[in-house]
Design a protein around this motif. Structure first.
Motif, PDB file in Angstrom:
ATOM      1  N   ASP A   1       0.848  -1.188   0.000  1.00  0.00           N
ATOM      2  CA  ASP A   1       0.000   0.000   0.000  1.00  0.00           C
ATOM      3  C   ASP A   1       0.888   1.244   0.000  1.00  0.00           C
ATOM      4  O   ASP A   1       1.812   1.363   0.820  1.00  0.00           O
ATOM      5  CB  ASP A   1      -0.897  -0.011   1.238  1.00  0.00           C
ATOM      6  N   ALA A   2       0.626   2.181  -0.895  1.00  0.00           N
ATOM      7  CA  ALA A   2       1.487   3.348  -1.057  1.00  0.00           C
ATOM      8  C   ALA A   2       1.559   4.203   0.200  1.00  0.00           C
ATOM      9  O   ALA A   2       2.637   4.701   0.566  1.00  0.00           O
ATOM     10  CB  ALA A   2       1.016   4.188  -2.245  1.00  0.00           C
ATOM     11  N   PHE A   3       0.418   4.381   0.882  1.00  0.00           N
ATOM     12  CA  PHE A   3       0.443   5.211   2.086  1.00  0.00           C
ATOM     13  C   PHE A   3       1.205   4.512   3.208  1.00  0.00           C
ATOM     14  O   PHE A   3       1.994   5.142   3.926  1.00  0.00           O
ATOM     15  CB  PHE A   3      -0.975   5.564   2.543  1.00  0.00           C
ATOM     16  N   ALA A   4       0.999   3.208   3.359  1.00  0.00           N
ATOM     17  CA  ALA A   4       1.737   2.463   4.380  1.00  0.00           C
ATOM     18  C   ALA A   4       3.238   2.502   4.087  1.00  0.00           C
ATOM     19  O   ALA A   4       4.052   2.631   5.008  1.00  0.00           O
ATOM     20  CB  ALA A   4       1.236   1.023   4.448  1.00  0.00           C
ATOM     21  N   ALA A   5       3.614   2.433   2.810  1.00  0.00           N
ATOM     22  CA  ALA A   5       5.033   2.538   2.445  1.00  0.00           C
ATOM     23  C   ALA A   5       5.576   3.917   2.798  1.00  0.00           C
ATOM     24  O   ALA A   5       6.716   4.051   3.258  1.00  0.00           O
ATOM     25  CB  ALA A   5       5.228   2.250   0.956  1.00  0.00           C
ATOM     26  N   ALA A   6       4.759   4.948   2.606  1.00  0.00           N
ATOM     27  CA  ALA A   6       5.178   6.302   2.972  1.00  0.00           C
ATOM     28  C   ALA A   6       5.323   6.427   4.485  1.00  0.00           C
ATOM     29  O   ALA A   6       6.244   7.108   4.973  1.00  0.00           O
ATOM     30  CB  ALA A   6       4.186   7.330   2.434  1.00  0.00           C
ATOM     31  N   LYS A   7       4.446   5.779   5.252  1.00  0.00           N
ATOM     32  CA  LYS A   7       4.586   5.791   6.709  1.00  0.00           C
ATOM     33  C   LYS A   7       5.871   5.076   7.127  1.00  0.00           C
ATOM     34  O   LYS A   7       6.553   5.504   8.072  1.00  0.00           O
ATOM     35  CB  LYS A   7       3.374   5.128   7.382  1.00  0.00           C
ATOM     36  N   MET A   8       6.218   4.012   6.420  1.00  0.00           N
ATOM     37  CA  MET A   8       7.487   3.336   6.680  1.00  0.00           C
ATOM     38  C   MET A   8       8.649   4.297   6.441  1.00  0.00           C
ATOM     39  O   MET A   8       9.561   4.417   7.261  1.00  0.00           O
ATOM     40  CB  MET A   8       7.621   2.112   5.782  1.00  0.00           C
ATOM     41  N   ASP A   9       8.594   5.012   5.317  1.00  0.00           N
ATOM     42  CA  ASP A   9       9.647   5.988   5.015  1.00  0.00           C
ATOM     43  C   ASP A   9       9.702   7.085   6.072  1.00  0.00           C
ATOM     44  O   ASP A   9      10.789   7.551   6.442  1.00  0.00           O
ATOM     45  CB  ASP A   9       9.417   6.617   3.640  1.00  0.00           C
ATOM     46  N   GLU A  10       8.558   7.491   6.561  1.00  0.00           N
ATOM     47  CA  GLU A  10       8.508   8.497   7.620  1.00  0.00           C
ATOM     48  C   GLU A  10       9.344   8.036   8.815  1.00  0.00           C
ATOM     49  O   GLU A  10      10.126   8.807   9.378  1.00  0.00           O
ATOM     50  CB  GLU A  10       7.057   8.726   8.030  1.00  0.00           C
TER      51      GLU A  10
END
Length: 197
Positions: free
Chosen positions: A83-92
């Motif tokens: 999921d793109a948003f979950a991946a962005a949260k990982m990057d966060e």
């Protein structure tokens, strides 16, 4: 693929853990940073910043910075949420680890383990910020198993490296039940022997 690193470094261990978890073939090239081996002219050709870890790929390209390396190595794997948003949260979390966690937890550990300082010798601001980082993680992990929900990801790899050794930097984890549970779960996900907290 060659991985240049120091096994005493949490940043280097992140790369090793990801390679091992994903069964990526690599050769480990030991670089003793305390002996200045990351400052030789030969090493500086690999990474002009003189830092470990560095990965040298079979085609001669190199990549530095632990979180950039693990992000690249884990592409397409279950360590990066689909999921793109979950991946962005990982990057966060990856960015936060390098800016708001590692400069305090890892630096205090380095000063005690390698420079022989006592806990009372540490910079009080670094200690305060280290505890603030641990408190944030405790708060987040009170309501979820891993940092990005219920799935183990690179966020957990990145934060585990120095959090599991925070006690070596004078940080007392006794009051952090969720954090201690997470350390245990993350170590199991990576098949690591437990850290002695």
């Amino acid at each position: 693929m060659k991985v240049y690193g120091d096994l005493k470094s949490g940043n280097c261990l992140k790369v090793k853990w990801v390679c091992d978890r994903l069964a990526l073939p690599y050769s480990w090239i030991a670089v003793d940073i305390l002996k200045g081996e990351s400052r030789t002219s030969q090493f500086l050709k690999l990474n002009g910043a003189g830092q470990v870890p560095v990965v040298e790929f079979d085609d001669g390209r190199t990549l530095a910075q632990s979180n950039a390396i693990i992000r690249y190595l884990a592409r397409g794997s279950d360590l990066i949420p689909s999921d793109a948003f979950a991946a962005a949260k990982m990057d966060e979390w990856l960015f936060w680890e390098q800016y708001s966690h590692e400069p305090y937890i890892a630096v205090c550990r380095s000063q005690m383990v390698y420079l022989g300082k006592t806990a009372s010798d540490l910079d009080p601001d670094k200690v305060k910020r280290g505890y603030a980082a641990l408190a944030r993680m405790e708060h987040e992990l009170a309501s979820k198993r891993f940092l990005v929900g219920d799935r183990f990801s690179l966020a957990d790899v990145a934060l585990l490296a120095y959090t599991r050794l925070a006690h070596e930097g004078g940080f007392d984890l006794d009051g952090y039940a969720s954090l201690r549970r997470w350390i245990d779960d993350a170590e199991k996900a990576l098949a690591l022997p437990p850290a002695r907290i």
